[in-house]
Design an enzyme around this catalytic site. Structure first.
Site, PDB file in Angstrom:
ATOM      1  N   GLY A 198       0.968  -0.967   0.016  1.00  0.00           N
ATOM      2  CA  GLY A 198       0.051   0.131  -0.075  1.00  0.00           C
ATOM      3  C   GLY A 198       0.807   1.228  -0.037  1.00  0.00           C
ATOM      4  O   GLY A 198       0.761   2.116  -0.692  1.00  0.00           O
ATOM      5  N   HIS A 199       1.785   1.116   0.826  1.00  0.00           N
ATOM      6  CA  HIS A 199       2.925   2.522   0.978  1.00  0.00           C
ATOM      7  C   HIS A 199       3.622   2.636  -0.171  1.00  0.00           C
ATOM      8  O   HIS A 199       3.886   3.665  -0.884  1.00  0.00           O
ATOM      9  CB  HIS A 199       3.868   2.290   1.720  1.00  0.00           C
ATOM     10  CG  HIS A 199       3.295   2.212   3.399  1.00  0.00           C
ATOM     11  ND1 HIS A 199       3.107   1.068   4.242  1.00  0.00           N
ATOM     12  CD2 HIS A 199       2.696   3.236   4.220  1.00  0.00           C
ATOM     13  CE1 HIS A 199       2.716   1.418   5.329  1.00  0.00           C
ATOM     14  NE2 HIS A 199       2.366   2.649   5.161  1.00  0.00           N
TER      15      HIS A 199
END
Ligand code: PAF
Length: 282
Positions: A36-37
């Site tokens: 996600g990051h």
């Protein structure tokens, strides 16, 4: 990739880059990176320079929350950031961000009142205060936030509008594990059985989506369906299911336009959140 620890040093570097005509993208994070990051960092590559801030912000954790236990692995994070082409990591110490006495806070009203704001008093004040500081230290052209934290995103958008902040807020889609679990640093807390149970958040949202697709427009029915999915998962405790508008985060009774269905649940000791944005067509 360089790592900067001092706010003044960071400000001077970004100031120089901006004067030289470079565009800057900021990805604010609390570290312990996952896909996600990385997806936010990849999106930020549309700028000339990508800056990631990595700071576990004490101000957004309440008493009894998981500040001390929050997962951290700086070495691994730096390798991951470098692998997707991040240029600068801003990694300040808590004393650098909150020198004593620290007396100024940013508070967004109403948008923060429901959903996570109800069970985490002070949380969003901590988020908006640190994001304001980060945007002063790193006056980027664009800042990237994940849709998984839908309320955080709405609160930041409201703050940016209210305070005339000169930044474009870019929302990036939720990244999921193959079984649908939304990626989160807090997934690291889950044991095997809890990890399997955690898919209940996504499963309940899919059920909500299915109901809306089949023509259901009453929020009470959507909420009841989510409760039913949770009843079959003994390891999960539903904290809230809310059907609300995606801008003010206010509950709605009858679905129309773009709506957010958001859930929060405790799985063992971990508090997880997830949501789905639905376009309701008549
Ligand atoms: O979403 C997060 O990781 C944090 O809330 C943020 C935006 C980095 C502020 O500490």
């Amino acid at each position: 990739m360089i790592v900067v620890e001092q706010a003044g040093d960071m400000q001077a570097r970004i100031g120089q880059l901006k004067r030289d005509g470079w565009s800057v993208g900021l990805v604010p994070t609390m570290g312990f990176f996952h896909e996600g990051h990385l997806s936010l960092m990849r999106a930020a590559r549309e700028n000339d320079v990508v800056v990631v801030s990595l700071f576990v912000n004490p101000a957004q954790f309440g008493p009894g929350e998981d500040l001390a236990a929050y997962p951290r692995d700086l070495e691994r994070d730096l390798k991951m950031a470098e692998s997707v082409g991040v240029d600068i990591v801003f990694h300040p110490a808590p004393e650098e961000m909150y020198p004593e006495p620290f007396l100024t806070h940013v508070d967004v009203e109403r948008v923060t009142a429901g959903l996570c704001g109800r069970s985490r008093p002070g949380h969003f004040r901590g988020v908006t205060t640190v994001v304001t500081k980060l945007l002063h230290i790193i006056p980027a052209d664009r800042a990237y936030f994940g849709q998984k934290d839908a309320q955080q995103l709405a609160v930041i958008r409201q703050m940016v509008r209210d305070l005339n902040m000169d930044i474009e807020v870019v929302a990036c889609p939720i990244i999921r594990e193959p079984d649908g679990l939304a990626m989160s640093s807090r997934n690291a807390y889950l044991g095997d059985a809890e990890r399997r149970a955690a898919t209940v958040l996504h499963r309940s949202l899919r059920e909500a989506e299915r109901l809306v697709e089949s023509g259901e427009r009453r929020a009470t029915e959507i909420e009841a369906a989510v409760h039913t999915v949770f009843k079959d998962e003994p390891l999960a405790q539903l904290e809230y299911i809310e059907v609300c508008d995606n801008i003010g985060m206010q509950p709605i009774a009858q679905l129309e336009g773009t709506i957010l269905v958001a859930v929060a649940a405790k799985i063992g000791g971990s508090r997880l959140i997830d949501n789905v944005l639905l376009k309701v067509e008549d």
